[in-house]
Design an enzyme around this catalytic site. Structure first.
Site, PDB file in Angstrom:
ATOM      1  N   GLU A 442      27.427  10.449  19.909  1.00 22.62           N
ATOM      2  CA  GLU A 442      26.722  11.461  20.724  1.00 22.62           C
ATOM      3  C   GLU A 442      27.647  12.622  21.105  1.00 22.62           C
ATOM      4  O   GLU A 442      27.495  13.225  22.157  1.00 22.62           O
ATOM      5  CB  GLU A 442      26.096  10.849  21.986  1.00 22.62           C
TER       6      GLU A 442
HETATM    7  C1  LIG Z   1      29.177   3.015  15.557  1.00 21.13           C
HETATM    8  C2  LIG Z   1      28.670   4.394  15.339  1.00 21.13           C
HETATM    9  C3  LIG Z   1      27.329   4.686  15.595  1.00 21.13           C
HETATM   10  C4  LIG Z   1      26.830   5.960  15.360  1.00 21.13           C
HETATM   11  N1  LIG Z   1      25.489   6.200  15.501  1.00 21.13           N
HETATM   12  C5  LIG Z   1      24.974   7.381  15.051  1.00 21.13           C
HETATM   13  C6  LIG Z   1      23.565   7.586  14.977  1.00 21.13           C
HETATM   14  O1  LIG Z   1      22.768   6.728  15.366  1.00 21.13           O
HETATM   15  N2  LIG Z   1      23.114   8.747  14.451  1.00 21.13           N
HETATM   16  C7  LIG Z   1      23.954   9.718  13.999  1.00 21.13           C
HETATM   17  O2  LIG Z   1      23.477  10.739  13.515  1.00 21.13           O
HETATM   18  N3  LIG Z   1      25.302   9.562  14.057  1.00 21.13           N
HETATM   19  C8  LIG Z   1      25.819   8.420  14.577  1.00 21.13           C
HETATM   20  N4  LIG Z   1      27.173   8.233  14.617  1.00 21.13           N
HETATM   21  C9  LIG Z   1      28.044   9.313  14.196  1.00 21.13           C
HETATM   22  C10 LIG Z   1      28.781   9.962  15.358  1.00 21.13           C
HETATM   23  O3  LIG Z   1      27.900  10.704  16.152  1.00 21.13           O
HETATM   24  C11 LIG Z   1      29.939  10.777  14.778  1.00 21.13           C
HETATM   25  O4  LIG Z   1      30.879   9.845  14.292  1.00 21.13           O
HETATM   26  C12 LIG Z   1      30.554  11.714  15.783  1.00 21.13           C
HETATM   27  O5  LIG Z   1      29.665  12.739  16.124  1.00 21.13           O
HETATM   28  C13 LIG Z   1      31.854  12.339  15.268  1.00 21.13           C
HETATM   29  O6  LIG Z   1      31.695  12.852  13.985  1.00 21.13           O
HETATM   30  P1  LIG Z   1      32.736  12.435  12.843  1.00 21.13           P
HETATM   31  O7  LIG Z   1      32.848  10.950  12.840  1.00 21.13           O
HETATM   32  O8  LIG Z   1      32.342  13.087  11.577  1.00 21.13           O
HETATM   33  O9  LIG Z   1      34.109  12.986  13.333  1.00 21.13           O
HETATM   34  P2  LIG Z   1      34.647  14.480  13.090  1.00 21.13           P
HETATM   35  O10 LIG Z   1      33.591  15.453  13.436  1.00 21.13           O
HETATM   36  O11 LIG Z   1      35.259  14.559  11.757  1.00 21.13           O
HETATM   37  O12 LIG Z   1      35.764  14.557  14.213  1.00 21.13           O
HETATM   38  C14 LIG Z   1      37.109  14.101  14.012  1.00 21.13           C
HETATM   39  C15 LIG Z   1      37.955  14.605  15.188  1.00 21.13           C
HETATM   40  O13 LIG Z   1      37.919  16.039  15.205  1.00 21.13           O
HETATM   41  C16 LIG Z   1      37.508  16.491  16.484  1.00 21.13           C
HETATM   42  N5  LIG Z   1      36.709  17.711  16.333  1.00 21.13           N
HETATM   43  C17 LIG Z   1      35.804  18.015  15.391  1.00 21.13           C
HETATM   44  N6  LIG Z   1      35.282  19.229  15.621  1.00 21.13           N
HETATM   45  C18 LIG Z   1      35.851  19.706  16.742  1.00 21.13           C
HETATM   46  C19 LIG Z   1      35.722  20.901  17.513  1.00 21.13           C
HETATM   47  N7  LIG Z   1      34.858  21.856  17.190  1.00 21.13           N
HETATM   48  N8  LIG Z   1      36.489  21.030  18.609  1.00 21.13           N
HETATM   49  C20 LIG Z   1      37.357  20.073  18.986  1.00 21.13           C
HETATM   50  N9  LIG Z   1      37.518  18.928  18.306  1.00 21.13           N
HETATM   51  C21 LIG Z   1      36.774  18.737  17.207  1.00 21.13           C
HETATM   52  C22 LIG Z   1      36.679  15.357  17.070  1.00 21.13           C
HETATM   53  O14 LIG Z   1      36.653  15.405  18.493  1.00 21.13           O
HETATM   54  C23 LIG Z   1      37.427  14.145  16.537  1.00 21.13           C
HETATM   55  O15 LIG Z   1      38.505  13.845  17.382  1.00 21.13           O
HETATM   56  C24 LIG Z   1      27.699   6.977  14.898  1.00 21.13           C
HETATM   57  C25 LIG Z   1      29.049   6.695  14.683  1.00 21.13           C
HETATM   58  C26 LIG Z   1      29.534   5.439  14.878  1.00 21.13           C
HETATM   59  C27 LIG Z   1      30.973   5.148  14.564  1.00 21.13           C
END
Ligand SMILES: Cc1cc2nc3c(=O)[nH]c(=O)nc-3n(C[C@H](O)[C@H](O)[C@H](O)COP(=O)(O)OP(=O)(O)OC[C@H]3O[C@@H](n4cnc5c(N)ncnc54)[C@H](O)[C@@H]3O)c2cc1C
Length: 600
Positions: A442
């Site tokens: 989220e």
């Molecule tokens: C167990 C689990 C359940 C989930 N459930 C759902 C679900 O039901 N539906 C769904 O759609 N998704 C779901 N997700 C996905 C989740 O919402 C994402 O993992 C999350 O939004 C982060 O995206 P990412 O993993 O691609 O990380 P990235 O976006 O690649 O982020 C990696 C790092 O970069 C930082 N970062 C990225 N962009 C910025 C910025 N602009 N400014 C500062 N820092 C930044 C982040 O804070 C993080 O530390 C789930 C994930 C998990 C692990």
């Protein structure tokens, strides 16, 4: 293993004395939330959480959800039956609109119940939580036809919902979503693409799952302005409401994770067999805007996960600290023999830290829930606007600060257990592992902090932030000059942190425009400073109520004394470092950014 005990006195105190349940129950549509009804609901929820959900928490963690060869998912033993009981008891529709079969109770009441689900079984409650988000989206922006077809069953809980945002290349940055939605000329679309990390994207609780999916139409502009929102059911629904053909959305795998093992996290393939039938929600290209409306509530709920898991980790640590005998406690007359570790000052420090943080997070969240109710139902449009602005400011704090703070609480929960904390049998490690995801999904803490800084602080020139900081200051002044001397140090420390917060706001607003990278380098410290100050504000308010009740000889004196002592501990031991965060915000930007990327 300890048994979960719902902290009902605490929940009722916060609801009544801090969040203003009486006022919320007077709002149009919420008249059913009488004190007796609310107490009865909380009582029943406590029984369900303790007797049904809590006993499944550890077994669910060990067993986990499993993907079967036919592409279906089997949830751990007992979960399906618990879900059946959950919906039969009407829990799913508690706060949902009455026109679709819900009970239409205030968010504030739902928050008390939700806390208990999160405490007793975080993984279990993820399915209802995501269903709630999907209901919200269809209710807010779906056509009357979509609403009639899906909402009654989703509100009852016989169908569940999911949120499909994430793709391999699109996590925090949803502008990168690639799933395609091709119009079929009959008002429907066919979807093609892959979604990852979808919570309860496949499971065995119910015979249909309603996916809310972000995708792009062929003519959509690039970026965030070209994303639309679709309803894609696992089974198509016929006009008479019965299930039709299997839709072309399939679970191809589920993830192996650090925690929340009982919650299946699915990779979903759309359109591998000709296209998944989808129905547009609202207008094309406005999907992200709709998603953000419903994300407010989902982010709030993840903040409540922080409260729930912290409460459970705290209770578990207290139970262990009472039982575990080790060494003589220093400075106690009775300590002639080895005694329980709860008598060691350092164990007390850890337990007080866990307790004070949990109470601060809880109070802040419940006060925010009441603001959401007022923003929705207050008869005066100006009051609705004011409450919405307050809730909008608080939600990234409730999500971002509370979930980060829950890490420390769960960490201390292990530390109180010593080596046994590292051993899975005690259960302390599960809270630590389960809690780890809540700072990520989220919207990560970094994303919450950007939201707090950009949309919630800088956008209105810091106006809302300054109004709230001034409110905190008023409470600090009342505490500092209180007749009860125990309250005065709370006021002094809170005033110092509020001054630090005000200086951070004054720095951030122009910096957001002029030194945008330095401002963002301080965004997470800014979020943490806000959380610590706002948590102290609520504990300070609790201490004022408790002192008043003690003076009038009202209520449970031991409970009221504990409220004051907890607020004092928070002010004296947890607030002072917050002042340093203001320094990190105003002075730290340059050093955060000093190295080039290739110097790392
Ligand atoms: C167990 C689990 C359940 C989930 N459930 C759902 C679900 O039901 N539906 C769904 O759609 N998704 C779901 N997700 C996905 C989740 O919402 C994402 O993992 C999350 O939004 C982060 O995206 P990412 O993993 O691609 O990380 P990235 O976006 O690649 O982020 C990696 C790092 O970069 C930082 N970062 C990225 N962009 C910025 C910025 N602009 N400014 C500062 N820092 C930044 C982040 O804070 C993080 O530390 C789930 C994930 C998990 C692990």
């Amino acid at each position: 293993m300890s048994t979960y005990r719902a902290p009902l006195s605490e929940i009722l105190f916060v609801m009544n004395e801090l969040a203003g349940l009486e006022q919320v129950a007077k709002l149009p549509g919420f008249e059913e939330a009488t004190p007796d009804t609310v107490a009865a609901i909380l009582d029943e929820a406590a029984k369900f959480a303790t007797n049904v959900l809590d006993p499944l928490n550890q077994t669910g963690d060990k067993e986990g959800s499993k993907l079967l060869p036919d592409g279906t998912v089997k949830t751990p033993t007992g979960f399906k039956d618990a879900y059946r009981q959950y919906i039969e008891n009407g829990w799913n529709g508690l706060t949902k609109p009455a026109e679709f079969g819900g009970q239409g109770l205030p968010q504030l009441v739902g928050t008390g119940v939700e806390e208990m689900w999160h405490s007793s079984n975080l993984a279990f409650d993820l399915c209802p939580l995501l269903t709630q988000g999907a209901i919200e989206a269809i209710h807010l922006r779906g056509s009357p036809e979509l609403q009639q077809r899906y909402l009654p069953k989703m509100v009852e809980g016989v169908w569940t919902g999911t949120m499909n945002l994430t793709e391999p290349q699109a996590g925090s940055d949803l502008a990168a979503v690639r799933t395609r939605a091709v119009p079929q000329g009959d008002g429907t679309y066919k979807l093609y693409g892959q979604k990852i990390f979808i919570t309860f994207g496949e499971h065995d609780y119910t015979d249909n799952i309603i996916h809310l999916v972000l995708a792009r139409t062929p003519t959509a502009p690039e970026g965030v302005k070209g994303i639309s929102l679709f309803v894609v059911p696992k089974y198509l629904v016929k006009d008479d409401g019965t299930l039709g053909a299997r839709n072309d959305v399939h679970c191809v795998s589920i993830e192996h994770k650090l925690g929340i093992h009982a919650s299946p996290t699915a990779v979903l393939a759309y359109g591998d067999k000709g296209g998944a039938v989808g129905y547009l929600v609202g207008e094309e290209n406005r999907g992200l805007e709709y998603m953000f409306i419903m994300m407010n509530l989902a982010r709030f709920s993840v903040g409540m996960e922080a409260v729930g898991v912290s409460e459970r980790a705290y209770q578990h640590a207290v139970a262990y600290a009472r039982e575990r005998v080790q060494g003589k406690a220093v400075g106690l007359d009775k300590a002639t023999n080895a005694g329980p570790i709860i008598d060691h000052p350092d164990i007390r420090r850890m337990l007080m830290t866990m307790r004070a943080y949990t109470e601060a997070m809880r109070a802040l969240a419940y006060v925010t829930a009441a603001a959401l109710d007022n923003a929705r139902a207050h008869p005066d449009p100006e009051a609705r606007k004011r409450h919405q602005a307050f809730a909008d400011l608080m939600i990234p704090i409730v999500k971002g600060w509370s979930t980060e703070t829950a890490q420390e609480v769960a960490y201390l929960g292990i530390q109180v257990h010593g080596g046994m904390g590292f051993i899975e049998e005690t259960g302390a490690a599960q809270y630590y592992r389960d809690a780890r995801i809540i700072t990520i999904y989220e919207g990560t803490t970094g994303i919450q902090a950007n939201d707090l800084l950009g949309r919630k602080t800088a956008r209105d020139g810091g106006a809302t932030a300054r109004v709230v900081a001034a409110e905190i200051d008023k409470v600090a002044a009342r505490l500092a000059s209180h007749a009860n001397p125990a309250l005065r140090p709370i006021g002094l420390r809170l005033a110092a942190v509020t001054a630090a917060l005000q200086s951070a706001i004054d720095w951030m607003v122009p910096a957001f425009g002029q030194e945008v990278r330095a401002a963002h380098a301080g965004a997470v410290p800014y979020l943490k400073l806000w959380g610590l100050a706002a948590g102290g504000w609520q504990l300070g308010r609790a201490a004022l109520v408790a002192a008043d009740k003690l003076a009038k000889d009202e209520g449970d004196a031991s409970f009221m004394h504990a409220k004051i002592a907890t607020a004092q501990f928070y002010a004296e031991c947890l607030l002072p470092p917050a002042e340093g965060l203001a320094r990190a915000i105003t002075d730290g930007g340059e050093s955060v950014l000093a190295l080039t990327a290739d110097q790392f």
